[in-house]
Design a protein around this motif. Structure first.
Motif, PDB file in Angstrom:
ATOM      1  N   LEU A  44       0.834  -1.212   0.000  1.00  0.00           N
ATOM      2  CA  LEU A  44       0.000   0.000   0.000  1.00  0.00           C
ATOM      3  C   LEU A  44       0.867   1.260   0.000  1.00  0.00           C
ATOM      4  O   LEU A  44       0.579   2.224  -0.713  1.00  0.00           O
ATOM      5  CB  LEU A  44      -0.945  -0.014   1.210  1.00  0.00           C
ATOM      6  N   VAL A  45       1.960   1.231   0.768  1.00  0.00           N
ATOM      7  CA  VAL A  45       2.884   2.373   0.772  1.00  0.00           C
ATOM      8  C   VAL A  45       3.500   2.531  -0.618  1.00  0.00           C
ATOM      9  O   VAL A  45       3.621   3.644  -1.136  1.00  0.00           O
ATOM     10  CB  VAL A  45       3.981   2.180   1.852  1.00  0.00           C
ATOM     11  N   ALA A  46       3.859   1.415  -1.244  1.00  0.00           N
ATOM     12  CA  ALA A  46       4.482   1.469  -2.582  1.00  0.00           C
ATOM     13  C   ALA A  46       3.515   2.092  -3.595  1.00  0.00           C
ATOM     14  O   ALA A  46       3.904   2.942  -4.400  1.00  0.00           O
ATOM     15  CB  ALA A  46       4.904   0.072  -3.026  1.00  0.00           C
ATOM     16  N   ALA A  47       2.263   1.666  -3.556  1.00  0.00           N
ATOM     17  CA  ALA A  47       1.279   2.181  -4.523  1.00  0.00           C
ATOM     18  C   ALA A  47       1.035   3.672  -4.308  1.00  0.00           C
ATOM     19  O   ALA A  47       0.960   4.444  -5.270  1.00  0.00           O
ATOM     20  CB  ALA A  47      -0.034   1.411  -4.380  1.00  0.00           C
TER      21      ALA A  47
ATOM     22  N   VAL B  39      -9.411  -5.742  -2.026  1.00  0.00           N
ATOM     23  CA  VAL B  39     -10.524  -4.775  -1.981  1.00  0.00           C
ATOM     24  C   VAL B  39     -10.609  -4.138  -0.593  1.00  0.00           C
ATOM     25  O   VAL B  39     -10.713  -2.910  -0.452  1.00  0.00           O
ATOM     26  CB  VAL B  39     -11.860  -5.466  -2.345  1.00  0.00           C
ATOM     27  N   ILE B  40     -10.532  -4.977   0.434  1.00  0.00           N
ATOM     28  CA  ILE B  40     -10.618  -4.468   1.818  1.00  0.00           C
ATOM     29  C   ILE B  40      -9.487  -3.478   2.083  1.00  0.00           C
ATOM     30  O   ILE B  40      -9.691  -2.394   2.629  1.00  0.00           O
ATOM     31  CB  ILE B  40     -10.549  -5.658   2.816  1.00  0.00           C
ATOM     32  N   ALA B  41      -8.272  -3.838   1.661  1.00  0.00           N
ATOM     33  CA  ALA B  41      -7.091  -3.021   1.977  1.00  0.00           C
ATOM     34  C   ALA B  41      -7.093  -1.673   1.263  1.00  0.00           C
ATOM     35  O   ALA B  41      -6.531  -0.702   1.766  1.00  0.00           O
ATOM     36  CB  ALA B  41      -5.825  -3.795   1.612  1.00  0.00           C
ATOM     37  N   THR B  42      -7.704  -1.623   0.083  1.00  0.00           N
ATOM     38  CA  THR B  42      -7.624  -0.406  -0.731  1.00  0.00           C
ATOM     39  C   THR B  42      -8.868   0.481  -0.609  1.00  0.00           C
ATOM     40  O   THR B  42      -8.896   1.577  -1.170  1.00  0.00           O
ATOM     41  CB  THR B  42      -7.449  -0.768  -2.231  1.00  0.00           C
ATOM     42  N   ALA B  43      -9.883  -0.002   0.131  1.00  0.00           N
ATOM     43  CA  ALA B  43     -11.203   0.656   0.121  1.00  0.00           C
ATOM     44  C   ALA B  43     -11.137   2.125   0.544  1.00  0.00           C
ATOM     45  O   ALA B  43     -11.910   2.950   0.042  1.00  0.00           O
ATOM     46  CB  ALA B  43     -12.171  -0.112   1.018  1.00  0.00           C
ATOM     47  N   SER B  44     -10.232   2.473   1.444  1.00  0.00           N
ATOM     48  CA  SER B  44     -10.257   3.832   1.993  1.00  0.00           C
ATOM     49  C   SER B  44      -9.530   4.846   1.113  1.00  0.00           C
ATOM     50  O   SER B  44      -9.570   6.046   1.389  1.00  0.00           O
ATOM     51  CB  SER B  44      -9.636   3.838   3.395  1.00  0.00           C
ATOM     52  N   ASN B  45      -8.847   4.397   0.066  1.00  0.00           N
ATOM     53  CA  ASN B  45      -8.100   5.345  -0.785  1.00  0.00           C
ATOM     54  C   ASN B  45      -8.880   5.621  -2.073  1.00  0.00           C
ATOM     55  O   ASN B  45      -9.059   4.720  -2.899  1.00  0.00           O
ATOM     56  CB  ASN B  45      -6.717   4.772  -1.122  1.00  0.00           C
ATOM     57  N   PRO B  46      -9.361   6.864  -2.266  1.00  0.00           N
ATOM     58  CA  PRO B  46     -10.185   7.156  -3.443  1.00  0.00           C
ATOM     59  C   PRO B  46      -9.453   6.971  -4.768  1.00  0.00           C
ATOM     60  O   PRO B  46     -10.091   6.820  -5.809  1.00  0.00           O
ATOM     61  CB  PRO B  46     -10.611   8.613  -3.247  1.00  0.00           C
ATOM     62  N   ALA B  47      -8.120   6.964  -4.751  1.00  0.00           N
ATOM     63  CA  ALA B  47      -7.359   6.809  -6.001  1.00  0.00           C
ATOM     64  C   ALA B  47      -7.099   5.337  -6.340  1.00  0.00           C
ATOM     65  O   ALA B  47      -6.550   5.042  -7.389  1.00  0.00           O
ATOM     66  CB  ALA B  47      -6.031   7.554  -5.895  1.00  0.00           C
TER      67      ALA B  47
ATOM     68  N   ALA C  59      14.779  -1.334 -21.697  1.00  0.00           N
ATOM     69  CA  ALA C  59      14.412  -0.933 -20.335  1.00  0.00           C
ATOM     70  C   ALA C  59      14.889   0.485 -20.006  1.00  0.00           C
ATOM     71  O   ALA C  59      14.309   1.145 -19.147  1.00  0.00           O
ATOM     72  CB  ALA C  59      14.990  -1.914 -19.323  1.00  0.00           C
ATOM     73  N   ALA C  60      15.925   0.949 -20.715  1.00  0.00           N
ATOM     74  CA  ALA C  60      16.483   2.264 -20.383  1.00  0.00           C
ATOM     75  C   ALA C  60      15.415   3.346 -20.541  1.00  0.00           C
ATOM     76  O   ALA C  60      14.755   3.441 -21.576  1.00  0.00           O
ATOM     77  CB  ALA C  60      17.672   2.565 -21.299  1.00  0.00           C
ATOM     78  N   GLY C  61      15.211   4.118 -19.508  1.00  0.00           N
ATOM     79  CA  GLY C  61      14.228   5.198 -19.537  1.00  0.00           C
ATOM     80  C   GLY C  61      12.794   4.733 -19.346  1.00  0.00           C
ATOM     81  O   GLY C  61      11.888   5.551 -19.205  1.00  0.00           O
ATOM     82  N   ARG C  62      12.567   3.420 -19.348  1.00  0.00           N
ATOM     83  CA  ARG C  62      11.201   2.884 -19.198  1.00  0.00           C
ATOM     84  C   ARG C  62      11.001   2.224 -17.839  1.00  0.00           C
ATOM     85  O   ARG C  62       9.881   1.859 -17.489  1.00  0.00           O
ATOM     86  CB  ARG C  62      10.904   1.823 -20.278  1.00  0.00           C
ATOM     87  N   VAL C  63      12.104   2.006 -17.108  1.00  0.00           N
ATOM     88  CA  VAL C  63      11.996   1.361 -15.795  1.00  0.00           C
ATOM     89  C   VAL C  63      12.477   2.344 -14.734  1.00  0.00           C
ATOM     90  O   VAL C  63      13.614   2.792 -14.766  1.00  0.00           O
ATOM     91  CB  VAL C  63      12.835   0.068 -15.739  1.00  0.00           C
ATOM     92  N   HIS C  64      11.576   2.693 -13.846  1.00  0.00           N
ATOM     93  CA  HIS C  64      11.885   3.635 -12.782  1.00  0.00           C
ATOM     94  C   HIS C  64      11.913   2.866 -11.465  1.00  0.00           C
ATOM     95  O   HIS C  64      11.355   1.791 -11.372  1.00  0.00           O
ATOM     96  CB  HIS C  64      10.821   4.730 -12.726  1.00  0.00           C
ATOM     97  N   ARG C  65      12.514   3.471 -10.480  1.00  0.00           N
ATOM     98  CA  ARG C  65      12.585   2.764  -9.205  1.00  0.00           C
ATOM     99  C   ARG C  65      12.069   3.660  -8.103  1.00  0.00           C
ATOM    100  O   ARG C  65      12.284   4.879  -8.130  1.00  0.00           O
ATOM    101  CB  ARG C  65      14.014   2.308  -9.004  1.00  0.00           C
ATOM    102  N   VAL C  66      11.370   3.057  -7.152  1.00  0.00           N
ATOM    103  CA  VAL C  66      11.026   3.797  -5.929  1.00  0.00           C
ATOM    104  C   VAL C  66      11.486   2.965  -4.738  1.00  0.00           C
ATOM    105  O   VAL C  66      11.229   1.756  -4.682  1.00  0.00           O
ATOM    106  CB  VAL C  66       9.509   4.111  -5.786  1.00  0.00           C
ATOM    107  N   ASP C  67      12.189   3.603  -3.834  1.00  0.00           N
ATOM    108  CA  ASP C  67      12.651   2.917  -2.617  1.00  0.00           C
ATOM    109  C   ASP C  67      11.539   2.955  -1.582  1.00  0.00           C
ATOM    110  O   ASP C  67      11.034   4.035  -1.249  1.00  0.00           O
ATOM    111  CB  ASP C  67      13.894   3.615  -2.052  1.00  0.00           C
ATOM    112  N   ILE C  68      11.183   1.796  -1.085  1.00  0.00           N
ATOM    113  CA  ILE C  68      10.084   1.690  -0.126  1.00  0.00           C
ATOM    114  C   ILE C  68      10.573   0.937   1.111  1.00  0.00           C
ATOM    115  O   ILE C  68      10.549  -0.305   1.152  1.00  0.00           O
ATOM    116  CB  ILE C  68       8.867   0.935  -0.748  1.00  0.00           C
ATOM    117  N   PRO C  69      11.039   1.667   2.120  1.00  0.00           N
ATOM    118  CA  PRO C  69      11.508   0.965   3.326  1.00  0.00           C
ATOM    119  C   PRO C  69      10.452   0.005   3.897  1.00  0.00           C
ATOM    120  O   PRO C  69      10.803  -1.054   4.422  1.00  0.00           O
ATOM    121  CB  PRO C  69      11.818   2.105   4.297  1.00  0.00           C
ATOM    122  N   ALA C  70       9.162   0.354   3.749  1.00  0.00           N
ATOM    123  CA  ALA C  70       8.103  -0.516   4.305  1.00  0.00           C
ATOM    124  C   ALA C  70       8.052  -1.866   3.618  1.00  0.00           C
ATOM    125  O   ALA C  70       7.383  -2.786   4.098  1.00  0.00           O
ATOM    126  CB  ALA C  70       6.736   0.177   4.194  1.00  0.00           C
TER     127      ALA C  70
END
Ligand code: NAP
Length: 202
Positions: free
Chosen positions: A20-23, A61-69, A149-160
């Motif tokens: 959920l943090v990643a999304a 569905v349960i986990a995402t229900a509270s986020n309107p996006a 993959a160059a320029g098409r793959v991005h990364r996000v660091d998610i400590p969680a």
């Protein structure tokens, strides 16, 4: 501005706060209009079984229900037989207005396997990728290994993402608490449906 849609692919067995943090982080960093969670159908590349698709879908569905996006798609779980990301992306793209940009969000470990997927070049042409990594993960090797993959793959660091589904399953199997690792509703669903009670958390 063209629409930007996140497609959050995963087994989600079970979905946890790392996902959920990643999304949400991807939504914010890449200015996504919405994030569609797509729980996998039959995991043809996995040697061992996973929980029933309907359970994984309900927990998502349960986990995402509270986020309107956030929304959840049955696209893969309702599909008979093996599902492939390339087909999912084609179908999602066909539903969207011309010019929509897709961003497939998933774990960096999974992205590293992209060459083994069906039509990897098409996968990368249809969608950009956001690889959610646990801290310390080296993604550069992927960009060097995978043509296109160059320029098409991005990364996000998610400590969680130190939280993992396999750890949650193992904890349930040995009676350890999962509170704060998964949303409360997901913990209650796991308890009610007696998921992950087998010796290996299966
Ligand atoms: P996986 O091998 O179960 O997971 C690999 C790693 O990525 C695990 O550490 C996992 O952690 C993490 N992860 C998985 N989904 C994530 C997400 N959405 N956000 C952050 N971390 C995530 O991978 P999978 O779940 O089977 O597959 C991931 C996606 O790749 C799915 O959408 C699947 O359909 C696609 N895929 C497609 C093909 C193909 O088209 N041929 C082949 C393989 C995978 P957790 O265990 O904690 O989730």
């Amino acid at each position: 501005m063209s629409r930007r849609i996140g497609v959050m692919g995963g087994t989600f067995d079970p979905i946890h706060h790392g996902h959920l943090v990643a999304a949400e982080e991807a939504r914010w960093q890449f200015d996504l209009d919405t994030v569609v969670f797509v729980p996998t159908g039959q995991p043809w590349q996995k040697p061992v079984g996973v929980s029933p698709a309907e359970d994984r879908y309900q927990m998502t569905v349960i986990a995402t229900a509270s986020n309107p996006a956030f929304t959840v798609s049955r696209l893969e779980i309702d599909h008979q037989g093996p599902t492939y990301t390339v087909d999912t992306l084609r179908r999602l793209r066909a539903e969207q207005p011309e010019g929509t940009r897709l961003f497939f969000i998933t774990g960096a470990d999974a992205v590293l396997q992209i060459l083994t997927w069906k039509e990897p070049d098409q996968v990368l042409a249809l969608s950009e990728f956001i690889a959610a990594t646990r801290p310390g993960f080296d993604l550069d090797s992927l960009v060097n290994q995978v043509p296109g993959a160059a320029g098409r793959v991005h990364r996000v660091d998610i400590p969680a993402l130190a939280i993992s589904s396999s750890d949650v399953r193992g904890r349930v199997a040995r009676g350890a608490p999962i509170q704060y690792l998964v949303p409360d509703g997901v913990a209650r669903y796991i308890q009610k449906h007696r998921l992950y009670r087998g010796p290996a958390g299966g």
